[in-house]
Design a protein around this motif. Structure first.
Motif, PDB file in Angstrom:
ATOM      1  N   LEU A  50       0.823  -1.213   0.000  1.00  0.00           N
ATOM      2  CA  LEU A  50       0.000   0.000   0.000  1.00  0.00           C
ATOM      3  C   LEU A  50       0.855   1.261   0.000  1.00  0.00           C
ATOM      4  CD1 LEU A  50      -2.868  -1.013   2.456  1.00  0.00           C
ATOM      5  CD2 LEU A  50      -3.135  -0.335   0.055  1.00  0.00           C
ATOM      6  N   ILE A  51       1.949   1.234   0.719  1.00  0.00           N
ATOM      7  CA  ILE A  51       2.855   2.395   0.754  1.00  0.00           C
ATOM      8  C   ILE A  51       3.392   2.676  -0.646  1.00  0.00           C
ATOM      9  CG2 ILE A  51       5.118   3.173   1.560  1.00  0.00           C
ATOM     10  CD1 ILE A  51       4.415   1.778   4.255  1.00  0.00           C
ATOM     11  N   LYS A  52       3.748   1.608  -1.376  1.00  0.00           N
ATOM     12  CA  LYS A  52       4.210   1.810  -2.751  1.00  0.00           C
ATOM     13  C   LYS A  52       3.102   2.391  -3.620  1.00  0.00           C
ATOM     14  CE  LYS A  52       4.804  -1.491  -6.019  1.00  0.00           C
ATOM     15  NZ  LYS A  52       4.370  -0.962  -7.343  1.00  0.00           N
ATOM     16  N   MET A  53       1.887   1.845  -3.499  1.00  0.00           N
ATOM     17  CA  MET A  53       0.765   2.367  -4.288  1.00  0.00           C
ATOM     18  C   MET A  53       0.531   3.849  -4.005  1.00  0.00           C
ATOM     19  SD  MET A  53      -2.154  -0.597  -4.105  1.00  0.00           S
ATOM     20  CE  MET A  53      -1.697  -2.132  -3.321  1.00  0.00           C
ATOM     21  N   LYS A  54       0.545   4.199  -2.740  1.00  0.00           N
ATOM     22  CA  LYS A  54       0.297   5.589  -2.352  1.00  0.00           C
ATOM     23  C   LYS A  54       1.411   6.493  -2.889  1.00  0.00           C
ATOM     24  CE  LYS A  54      -1.576   8.980   0.134  1.00  0.00           C
ATOM     25  NZ  LYS A  54      -0.483   9.914   0.389  1.00  0.00           N
ATOM     26  N   ALA A  55       2.642   6.021  -2.828  1.00  0.00           N
ATOM     27  CA  ALA A  55       3.760   6.824  -3.329  1.00  0.00           C
ATOM     28  C   ALA A  55       3.627   7.081  -4.821  1.00  0.00           C
ATOM     29  CB  ALA A  55       5.083   6.119  -3.025  1.00  0.00           C
ATOM     30  N   MET A  56       3.200   6.069  -5.569  1.00  0.00           N
ATOM     31  CA  MET A  56       3.016   6.249  -7.005  1.00  0.00           C
ATOM     32  C   MET A  56       1.898   7.265  -7.274  1.00  0.00           C
ATOM     33  SD  MET A  56       5.318   4.141  -8.139  1.00  0.00           S
ATOM     34  CE  MET A  56       5.008   3.625  -9.802  1.00  0.00           C
ATOM     35  N   HIS A  57       0.831   7.163  -6.505  1.00  0.00           N
ATOM     36  CA  HIS A  57      -0.269   8.129  -6.624  1.00  0.00           C
ATOM     37  C   HIS A  57       0.217   9.541  -6.326  1.00  0.00           C
ATOM     38  CE1 HIS A  57      -3.495  10.494  -4.632  1.00  0.00           C
ATOM     39  NE2 HIS A  57      -4.200  10.101  -5.662  1.00  0.00           N
ATOM     40  N   LEU A  61       0.914   9.762 -10.694  1.00  0.00           N
ATOM     41  CA  LEU A  61       0.576   8.645 -11.564  1.00  0.00           C
ATOM     42  C   LEU A  61      -0.813   8.115 -11.232  1.00  0.00           C
ATOM     43  CD1 LEU A  61       4.012   6.827 -11.338  1.00  0.00           C
ATOM     44  CD2 LEU A  61       3.169   8.136 -13.277  1.00  0.00           C
ATOM     45  N   LYS A  62      -1.434   7.477 -12.204  1.00  0.00           N
ATOM     46  CA  LYS A  62      -2.730   6.835 -11.982  1.00  0.00           C
ATOM     47  C   LYS A  62      -2.472   5.463 -11.365  1.00  0.00           C
ATOM     48  CE  LYS A  62      -4.699  10.295 -14.118  1.00  0.00           C
ATOM     49  NZ  LYS A  62      -5.443  11.346 -13.391  1.00  0.00           N
ATOM     50  N   GLN A  63      -3.101   5.209 -10.240  1.00  0.00           N
ATOM     51  CA  GLN A  63      -2.813   3.987  -9.497  1.00  0.00           C
ATOM     52  C   GLN A  63      -4.107   3.321  -9.063  1.00  0.00           C
ATOM     53  OE1 GLN A  63       0.326   2.498  -8.552  1.00  0.00           O
ATOM     54  NE2 GLN A  63      -1.103   0.865  -8.039  1.00  0.00           N
ATOM     55  N   GLY A  64      -4.175   2.011  -9.231  1.00  0.00           N
ATOM     56  CA  GLY A  64      -5.343   1.257  -8.818  1.00  0.00           C
ATOM     57  C   GLY A  64      -4.983   0.126  -7.869  1.00  0.00           C
ATOM     58  N   SER A 395      -6.392   6.810  -3.743  1.00  0.00           N
ATOM     59  CA  SER A 395      -6.506   8.201  -3.324  1.00  0.00           C
ATOM     60  C   SER A 395      -6.011   8.265  -1.890  1.00  0.00           C
ATOM     61  CB  SER A 395      -7.965   8.671  -3.402  1.00  0.00           C
ATOM     62  OG  SER A 395      -8.768   7.939  -2.479  1.00  0.00           O
ATOM     63  N   GLU A 396      -5.884   9.478  -1.371  1.00  0.00           N
ATOM     64  CA  GLU A 396      -5.494   9.631   0.037  1.00  0.00           C
ATOM     65  C   GLU A 396      -6.487   8.916   0.945  1.00  0.00           C
ATOM     66  OE1 GLU A 396      -3.006  11.115   3.063  1.00  0.00           O
ATOM     67  OE2 GLU A 396      -2.802  11.796   0.986  1.00  0.00           O
ATOM     68  N   ASN A 400      -5.876   5.450   3.336  1.00  0.00           N
ATOM     69  CA  ASN A 400      -6.145   5.411   4.775  1.00  0.00           C
ATOM     70  C   ASN A 400      -7.148   4.314   5.118  1.00  0.00           C
ATOM     71  OD1 ASN A 400      -4.421   7.573   5.276  1.00  0.00           O
ATOM     72  ND2 ASN A 400      -6.027   9.102   5.001  1.00  0.00           N
ATOM     73  N   THR A 401      -8.185   4.191   4.301  1.00  0.00           N
ATOM     74  CA  THR A 401      -9.209   3.169   4.552  1.00  0.00           C
ATOM     75  C   THR A 401      -8.616   1.768   4.456  1.00  0.00           C
ATOM     76  OG1 THR A 401     -10.962   4.592   3.690  1.00  0.00           O
ATOM     77  CG2 THR A 401     -11.414   2.241   3.768  1.00  0.00           C
ATOM     78  N   LEU A 402      -7.817   1.524   3.421  1.00  0.00           N
ATOM     79  CA  LEU A 402      -7.226   0.196   3.242  1.00  0.00           C
ATOM     80  C   LEU A 402      -6.178  -0.108   4.303  1.00  0.00           C
ATOM     81  CD1 LEU A 402      -6.959   0.060  -0.654  1.00  0.00           C
ATOM     82  CD2 LEU A 402      -8.488  -1.282   0.806  1.00  0.00           C
ATOM     83  N   SER A 403      -5.421   0.890   4.715  1.00  0.00           N
ATOM     84  CA  SER A 403      -4.437   0.680   5.784  1.00  0.00           C
ATOM     85  C   SER A 403      -5.134   0.292   7.085  1.00  0.00           C
ATOM     86  CB  SER A 403      -3.596   1.939   5.986  1.00  0.00           C
ATOM     87  OG  SER A 403      -2.847   2.245   4.825  1.00  0.00           O
TER      88      SER A 403
END
Length: 449
Positions: A50-57, A61-64, A395-396, A400-403
């Motif tokens: 998740l940290i990697k996904m958030k960093a890319m966002h 970048l577009k991240q899913g 998204s931000e 937070n929700t997934l974490s």
């Protein structure tokens, strides 16, 4: 290009599942075999991803997010003869065949580079984005994934006028397909027509094509050709290249362990392909864009063994909003001096790769998957992106929700002994019930029916 017609490469990263464990199930994957029986930390693994996904966002970048599968796969254990209620099935499997229990607990769907092969609308004659789920028939634990993967893809890309979904290829070794890990797309920009490069390890029909002798070739030429046909890719926009069988036997189980492409850059080891000079010439001649950059790493700088240990090529190459290109690499690349030295020299050389960012993905790396394994790339126009299930986009708030979801549902330690605990099944189902609402997944999970 207008904003409405602008295109992006969206990375959909696999969310590590609650049963992430080290079972050593993947013969041919050196890291997986070397860490068999180690104690895993599912919570840490999911948070690292998740940290990697958030960093890319955050980089613009577009991240899913690609949801995990329901594990353990109790229905698979029942098909294999274990009877009774869920608890009884798990208890019997733990006593009679712990290996089968391990396979049905595997969280390997986290590596979404193997989820499917994707062709964007710019490359297809019908103007749709095409998806073919991989059959993953080389490994039993992964062969359990295709149906759920197809259901997840349909829940994520659910507009029939925009997206075309194909059933995975027949579950026969003849059509062994491991998805986007053996496929890359080269183009001047993501919104332009591209050259789709399919890389195979062996052929089921052509006996003159010699495959590896030690480890299995997981992608067949026949599978790659079938996907190209299904996706309606014109002949001039597709090419089939054989992976070097010698590197497969050194632990390069997928092409994305030895090569990665992005936009008009192919970053590869000099031993990546069979008859490499000829293969690269074929790619250059087939490329119809303005300029193709091939960054070829010599063996004297980085050996195949160092490439496998560090997962240098299992990094992501991404185009940033400012037009620059970044290598997203695992921290293991810093720890390997030869690899670190090469990256430093590459960044100062005359090529489009001008930045690098390292991530701690140790939990995934120890099981044999780096940054590139964790993501499925989907090139989309702005209009197509608007038709994606928006609940699966990062998204931000989503981070937070997934974490919080991970902190609530995941264990911080999982050993082989824990797999016999029926409470783990209860926990994972509760987690996926919550995730279904978070990501708007409908009735994807079989246990919910």
């Amino acid at each position: 290009m207008s904003e409405q017609n602008s295109s992006f490469e969206v990375n959909f990263d696999g969310l590590v599942g609650p049963t992430h464990n080290y079972a050593g199930l993947s013969y041919g994957n050196v890291a997986s075999l070397n860490n068999a029986d180690a104690i895993s930390n599912p919570k840490e693994a999911a948070l690292q991803g998740l940290i990697k996904m958030k960093a890319m966002h955050d980089m613009g970048l577009k991240q899913g997010v690609f949801a995990p599968h329901a594990r353990p796969d109790v229905s698979a254990l029942r098909r294999l003869g274990f009877t009774g209620n869920d608890t009884q099935v798990l208890n019997k499997a733990a006593k009679e065949s712990p290996i089968l229990l391990r396979t049905c607990y595997s969280a390997s769907a986290m590596w979404t580079a193997n989820a499917a092969t994707v062709s964007p609308s710019q490359d297809t004659t019908d103007g749709k984005v095409h998806f073919t789920s991989a059959n993953l028939n080389n490994k039993f634990h992964r062969s359990l994934e295709p149906s759920t993967t197809s259901n997840l893809l349909k829940a994520m890309f659910n507009d029939d006028e925009t997206f075309e979904h194909h059933t995975h290829l027949p579950d026969q070794p003849f059509f062994g397909d491991e998805g986007a890990a053996n496929h890359t797309r080269l183009c001047d920009e993501h919104g332009a027509k591209g050259l789709e490069v399919f890389v195979y390890g062996a052929s089921s029909l052509n006996q003159q094509i010699v495959g590896p002798s030690k480890f299995p070739a997981r992608q067949t030429l026949e599978a790659s050709e079938a996907i190209a046909r299904l996706h309606k890719i014109p002949n001039e926009q597709r090419i089939f290249i054989q992976q070097n069988p010698e590197v497969i036997d050194q632990g390069v189980f997928h092409n994305d362990v030895i090569a990665v492409g992005n936009a008009n850059v192919l970053f590869c080891h000099e031993q990546a392909f069979l008859n490499q000079a000829q293969a690269l010439t074929q790619i250059r001649q087939a490329y119809t864009g303005e300029k193709l950059h091939i960054v070829e790493v010599p063996t004297h700088a980085v050996s195949v063994q160092d490439a496998v240990k560090s997962y240098l090529f299992n990094s992501q190459l991404v185009s940033l909003p400012d037009g620059s290109m970044m290598l997203v690499a695992p921290e293991e690349c810093i720890k390997n001096q030869k690899v670190a030295d090469y990256i430093e020299s590459m960044l100062s050389a005359n090529n489009p790769i001008n930045a690098v960012k390292f991530f701690d993905l140790r939990q995934s790396m120890q099981n044999g998957g780096g940054p590139a394994c964790l993501r499925l790339r989907v090139a989309l126009t702005q209009t197509e992106l608007s038709k994606v299930n928006q609940a699966t986009l990062m998204s931000e708030e989503k981070f937070n929700t997934l974490s919080q979801w991970v902190e609530k549902h995941y264990r911080d330690k999982l050993s082989d002994h824990d797999l016999a605990d029926p409470q783990l099944l209860v926990e994972t189902r509760a987690a996926l019930d919550d995730l279904t609402d978070i990501l708007n997944l409908g009735s994807v999970y079989e246990f919910q029916k």
